[in-house]
Design a protein around this motif. Structure first.
Motif, PDB file in Angstrom:
ATOM      1  N   PRO A 140       0.824  -1.206   0.000  1.00  0.00           N
ATOM      2  CA  PRO A 140       0.000   0.000   0.000  1.00  0.00           C
ATOM      3  C   PRO A 140       0.851   1.245   0.000  1.00  0.00           C
ATOM      4  N   GLU A 141       0.392   2.235  -0.755  1.00  0.00           N
ATOM      5  CA  GLU A 141       1.133   3.475  -0.849  1.00  0.00           C
ATOM      6  C   GLU A 141       1.129   4.192   0.488  1.00  0.00           C
ATOM      7  N   GLY A 142       2.298   4.494   0.987  1.00  0.00           N
ATOM      8  CA  GLY A 142       2.404   5.232   2.232  1.00  0.00           C
ATOM      9  C   GLY A 142       1.840   4.488   3.426  1.00  0.00           C
ATOM     10  N   GLY A 143       1.765   3.144   3.318  1.00  0.00           N
ATOM     11  CA  GLY A 143       1.232   2.364   4.415  1.00  0.00           C
ATOM     12  C   GLY A 143      -0.279   2.382   4.504  1.00  0.00           C
ATOM     13  N   ARG A 144      -0.956   2.983   3.522  1.00  0.00           N
ATOM     14  CA  ARG A 144      -2.412   3.060   3.553  1.00  0.00           C
ATOM     15  C   ARG A 144      -3.009   1.939   2.708  1.00  0.00           C
ATOM     16  N   ALA A 145      -4.279   1.612   2.988  1.00  0.00           N
ATOM     17  CA  ALA A 145      -4.986   0.626   2.188  1.00  0.00           C
ATOM     18  C   ALA A 145      -5.168   1.143   0.766  1.00  0.00           C
ATOM     19  N   VAL A 146      -5.291   0.214  -0.178  1.00  0.00           N
ATOM     20  CA  VAL A 146      -5.370   0.582  -1.593  1.00  0.00           C
ATOM     21  C   VAL A 146      -6.787   0.398  -2.121  1.00  0.00           C
ATOM     22  N   PRO A 147      -7.173   1.195  -3.124  1.00  0.00           N
ATOM     23  CA  PRO A 147      -8.487   1.012  -3.763  1.00  0.00           C
ATOM     24  C   PRO A 147      -8.583  -0.358  -4.435  1.00  0.00           C
ATOM     25  N   VAL A 148      -9.805  -0.762  -4.713  1.00  0.00           N
ATOM     26  CA  VAL A 148     -10.069  -2.093  -5.257  1.00  0.00           C
ATOM     27  C   VAL A 148     -10.765  -1.968  -6.607  1.00  0.00           C
ATOM     28  N   VAL A 149     -10.318  -2.771  -7.574  1.00  0.00           N
ATOM     29  CA  VAL A 149     -10.977  -2.862  -8.870  1.00  0.00           C
ATOM     30  C   VAL A 149     -11.525  -4.277  -9.029  1.00  0.00           C
ATOM     31  N   VAL A 150     -12.817  -4.383  -9.242  1.00  0.00           N
ATOM     32  CA  VAL A 150     -13.474  -5.672  -9.496  1.00  0.00           C
ATOM     33  C   VAL A 150     -13.628  -5.825 -11.002  1.00  0.00           C
ATOM     34  N   LEU A 151     -13.170  -6.946 -11.552  1.00  0.00           N
ATOM     35  CA  LEU A 151     -13.254  -7.200 -12.986  1.00  0.00           C
ATOM     36  C   LEU A 151     -14.296  -8.278 -13.269  1.00  0.00           C
ATOM     37  N   VAL A 152     -15.144  -8.022 -14.265  1.00  0.00           N
ATOM     38  CA  VAL A 152     -16.181  -8.972 -14.673  1.00  0.00           C
ATOM     39  C   VAL A 152     -15.993  -9.260 -16.163  1.00  0.00           C
ATOM     40  N   HIS A 153     -15.617 -10.481 -16.490  1.00  0.00           N
ATOM     41  CA  HIS A 153     -15.312 -10.819 -17.882  1.00  0.00           C
ATOM     42  C   HIS A 153     -16.574 -10.942 -18.722  1.00  0.00           C
ATOM     43  N   GLY A 154     -16.379 -10.867 -20.029  1.00  0.00           N
ATOM     44  CA  GLY A 154     -17.474 -11.012 -20.971  1.00  0.00           C
ATOM     45  C   GLY A 154     -17.460 -12.373 -21.645  1.00  0.00           C
ATOM     46  N   GLY A 155     -17.850 -12.380 -22.935  1.00  0.00           N
ATOM     47  CA  GLY A 155     -17.963 -13.627 -23.671  1.00  0.00           C
ATOM     48  C   GLY A 155     -19.397 -13.934 -24.041  1.00  0.00           C
ATOM     49  N   TYR A 156     -20.229 -12.885 -24.118  1.00  0.00           N
ATOM     50  CA  TYR A 156     -21.636 -13.021 -24.460  1.00  0.00           C
ATOM     51  C   TYR A 156     -22.344 -14.062 -23.596  1.00  0.00           C
ATOM     52  N   TRP A 157     -21.986 -14.080 -22.310  1.00  0.00           N
ATOM     53  CA  TRP A 157     -22.635 -14.901 -21.286  1.00  0.00           C
ATOM     54  C   TRP A 157     -22.527 -16.396 -21.584  1.00  0.00           C
ATOM     55  N   ARG A 158     -21.493 -16.817 -22.331  1.00  0.00           N
ATOM     56  CA  ARG A 158     -21.330 -18.229 -22.698  1.00  0.00           C
ATOM     57  C   ARG A 158     -20.177 -18.849 -21.931  1.00  0.00           C
ATOM     58  N   SER A 159     -20.335 -20.122 -21.572  1.00  0.00           N
ATOM     59  CA  SER A 159     -19.409 -20.779 -20.650  1.00  0.00           C
ATOM     60  C   SER A 159     -18.038 -21.083 -21.231  1.00  0.00           C
ATOM     61  N   ILE A 160     -17.874 -20.962 -22.538  1.00  0.00           N
ATOM     62  CA  ILE A 160     -16.548 -21.218 -23.100  1.00  0.00           C
ATOM     63  C   ILE A 160     -15.584 -20.077 -22.790  1.00  0.00           C
ATOM     64  N   TRP A 161     -16.111 -18.931 -22.364  1.00  0.00           N
ATOM     65  CA  TRP A 161     -15.261 -17.803 -22.007  1.00  0.00           C
ATOM     66  C   TRP A 161     -15.244 -17.645 -20.500  1.00  0.00           C
ATOM     67  N   ALA A 162     -14.084 -17.306 -19.970  1.00  0.00           N
ATOM     68  CA  ALA A 162     -13.913 -17.332 -18.519  1.00  0.00           C
ATOM     69  C   ALA A 162     -13.046 -16.171 -18.051  1.00  0.00           C
ATOM     70  N   ALA A 163     -12.732 -16.182 -16.772  1.00  0.00           N
ATOM     71  CA  ALA A 163     -12.040 -15.056 -16.144  1.00  0.00           C
ATOM     72  C   ALA A 163     -10.638 -14.830 -16.688  1.00  0.00           C
ATOM     73  N   ASP A 164     -10.048 -15.817 -17.378  1.00  0.00           N
ATOM     74  CA  ASP A 164      -8.705 -15.613 -17.935  1.00  0.00           C
ATOM     75  C   ASP A 164      -8.684 -14.487 -18.960  1.00  0.00           C
ATOM     76  N   LEU A 165      -9.849 -14.136 -19.533  1.00  0.00           N
ATOM     77  CA  LEU A 165      -9.905 -13.035 -20.488  1.00  0.00           C
ATOM     78  C   LEU A 165      -9.380 -11.731 -19.890  1.00  0.00           C
ATOM     79  N   MET A 166      -9.553 -11.558 -18.588  1.00  0.00           N
ATOM     80  CA  MET A 166      -9.215 -10.289 -17.946  1.00  0.00           C
ATOM     81  C   MET A 166      -7.833 -10.293 -17.304  1.00  0.00           C
TER      82      MET A 166
END
Length: 450
Positions: A140-166
Motif C-alpha cells: 500500500p502506498e504510504g502504508g495506507r490501504a489501496v483502492p479495489v478494482v473488481v473485474l467482470v469478464h465477458g464472452g456473451y454470457w457463454r461458458s466457453i469464455w472465462a475469467a482468464d480473459l481479464m
C-alpha cells in the motif's frame, strides 16, 4: 520465466503445422521460450509433465489421456479445442475449452500469466464457478490501504469464455497500485440468468462486505449467508473499501453496471421506478420497471447482503459493453446471445405487453419486459453511480451505438458520466498496451484516488 511446454495428445484433430505456428507466435509475443511435443499415449504425457514448471496440454479424444485431467499434476493448463462442459481439472490446474484451435493461444497466455503474476483464488460459494482471483500490489502506498478494482469478464454470457480473459488487466492494474478481484461466475447457458446475476452480486458482496466485517462472516439467517470467503479476512486492512470500481468487458459490462445499480438501490439511492424513467429517456416505454431482483438462483447462491461498513462503489466501467439489451436482442447480437442468456426475447411492444399466461418454458411479454427492464443498463438509468463508458471505434457498430446512447441518456438522467471513444477493436479495450486502455486506466486511477 522457465520454458513453456506444450503437449499435444494422440488423436487430436488439428493440423500439426498450424499448432506449431500458433505456439511459436505466442512464445515470441510473450517473450518466453517453449517447446511443442506430440505425445504417443497417456504414459508419454505423464513423462513429459514430470518436472515441467509450466505446461499446456491439448488432451484430444483419448480416454486414457483425458483421465489425467482431474489428477493433481501441478499447474497444468488443459485446453480442449472442442466444447467440453463440466470438465474439472485437478488441484492447481486449469481447464479451457470450446475456443477452437486458437484455444492453444489462450492456454499459453494463461500459463505464462499464472507464473508471472501469482494470485489467490478465493471461493465465494460452494459451486465450481463461484470464485475470484485476488491480486495485490507490492504494498500500500504510504502504508495506507489501496483502492479495489473488481473485474467482470465477458464472452456473451457463454461458458466457453472465462475469467482468464481479464488477466492482462489484472497485472496492469495491480502494477498501478490497485487490489484486483477478478470474478468468475456461473454463465446462463448452463445455469440460467438468475444464477449469473446472483453470482456477480455475491462475488462483489464477498469482497466488500467480508473485508468490512470482523472475522470475515457478515450477519445472516441461512446457510448460504455463511459462504463468504474467509480468505479476505487476512487482507481486510489492505483494502480501501470506500473506493471500489467495478469494471466489465462486453457482456460483463452489462453485469457490472447492473450490479452497481442493484447495490445503489440496496443502499437507498435507487427509486423504485428508475427503470421506467430511463426507458422514457431512451424512448422506450417499459412496464414494471424497478421490479425486484430475480429470485430462486438455485443451489450455491450467496445472498449479496446490505452494503456494509465503508464499502462503496465509486465507479462503474463499461469496456465495449452490451448496454442496451432490448436492441441487442432485436439486432440479433452475436447470433441471438441476449435472448439465449436471459431466457426470453425482448417483447415486440415493450409499452404494451400482451396479456395471458406464460407458455411452458416461456415468459409472458409482461414478465419479459420486467426482466429486460431490470437487466439492461440503459433501462436502469439513473444508476446513481459515476460511470466510465469506453468504446473502440473499430468495434461492432452496434456496440458503438449502445455506448453513445447510454452515455447520452445517463447524462440526461443526472448521472455523472465520462464517455471515452477512441480507435480500437473489441479486445483493444482489455489490452494493456493500447492507447484506449491507457486512457481508461488513467481515468480509473483518477476516480479512485480522488
Amino acid at each position: 520465466m522457465s520454458e513453456v511446454l506444450v503437449v499435444v495428445g494422440p488423436g487430436l484433430v488439428a493440423d500439426a503445422g498450424l499448432l506449431q505456428e500458433i505456439a511459436t507466435r505466442e512464445f515470441a509475443t510473450l517473450g518466453v521460450s517453449g517447446t511443442l511435443v506430440h505425445a504417443r499415449d497417456a504414459s508419454h504425457v505423464l513423462a513429459l509433465l514430470t518436472g515441467a514448471a509450466s505446461a499446456v496440454v491439448l488432451p484430444g479424444p483419448s480416454d486414457e489421456v483425458r483421465g489425467l485431467i482431474g489428477r493433481p499434476l501441478g499447474a497444468v493448463v488443459w485446453v480442449d479445442v472442442e466444447r467440453a462442459d463440466g470438465v474439472r481439472a485437478g488441484a492447481g490446474a486449469a481447464h479451457l475449452h470450446g475456443r477452437g484451435i486458437n484455444g492453444l493461444a489462450w492456454g499459453i497466455r494463461h500459463a505464462v500469466h499464472r507464473e508471472r503474476h501469482p494470485s489467490r483464488r478465493i471461493a465465494y460459494g460452494e459451486l465450481p464457478d463461484q470464485w475470484g482471483e485476488l491480486y495485490l500490489p507490492g504494498g500500500p502506498e504510504g502504508g495506507r490501504a489501496v483502492p479495489v478494482v473488481v473485474l467482470v469478464h465477458g464472452g456473451y454470457w457463454r461458458s466457453i469464455w472465462a475469467a482468464d480473459l481479464m488477466e492482462p488487466l489484472c497485472a496492469d492494474l495491480a502494477g498501478r497500485g490497485f487490489a484486483v478481484w477478478n470474478l468468475e461466475y456461473r454463465r446462463p447457458d448452463l445455469h440460467g440468468w438468475q444464477a449469473t446475476t446472483a453470482d456477480v452480486a455475491a462475488g462483489l458482496a464477498a469482497l466488500t462486505t467480508t473485508a468490512a466485517s470482523p472475522g470475515g462472516v457478515p450477519p445472516g439467517d441461512g446457510p448460504g449467508d455463511r459462504a463468504i470467503p474467509p480468505g479476505f479476512a487476512e487482507v481486510a486492512g489492505f483494502l480501501d473499501l470506500g473506493k471500489v470500481a467495478v469494471v466489465g468487458h462486453s457482456a460483463g459490462a452489462q453485469l457490472a453496471l447492473r450490479a452497481a445499480a442493484d447495490r445503489a438501490r440496496a443502499a437507498g439511492q435507487h427509486v423504485p421506478d428508475a427503470g421506467a424513467d430511463a426507458a422514457r429517456a431512451a424512448g422506450q416505454g417499459v412496464p414494471g420497471a424497478g421490479a425486484g431482483p430475480e429470485r430462486g438462483a438455485g443451489r450455491g447462491a450467496v445472498r449479496a447482503g446490505a452494503v456494509g461498513g465503508e464499502a462503496r462503489i465509486v465507479l462503474a466501467v463499461s469496456l465495449a459493453g452490451v448496454l442496451d439489451l432490448v436492441q441487442g436482442d432485436r439486432r440479433w447480437l452475436s447470433s441471438g446471445a441476449v435472448a439465449s442468456a436471459l431466457g426470453a426475447p425482448a417483447p415486440a411492444r415493450l409499452d404494451r405487453p400482451a396479456p395471458g399466461h406464460p407458455a411452458p418454458g416461456h415468459l409472458t411479454d409482461d414478465e419479459a419486459a420486467r426482466l429486460y427492464a431490470e437487466s439492461s443498463p440503459l433501462l436502469r438509468l439513473p444508476l446513481h453511480v459515476r460511470q466510465l463508458i469506453v468504446q473502440g471505434t473499430a468495434d461492432d457498430l452496434d456496440l458503438v451505438d449502445f455506448s453513445r446512447r447510454h452515455a447520452r441518456a445517463a447524462k440526461e438522467s443526472g448521472d455523472d458520466v465520462i464517455h471515452v471513444e477512441m480507435p480500437g477493436d473489441h479486445f483493444d479495450v482489455i489490452n494493456p498496451g493500447t492507447p484506449i486502455w491507457q486512457a481508461t486506466a488513467r481515468a480509473i486511477g483518477s476516480a479512485l484516488r480522488q
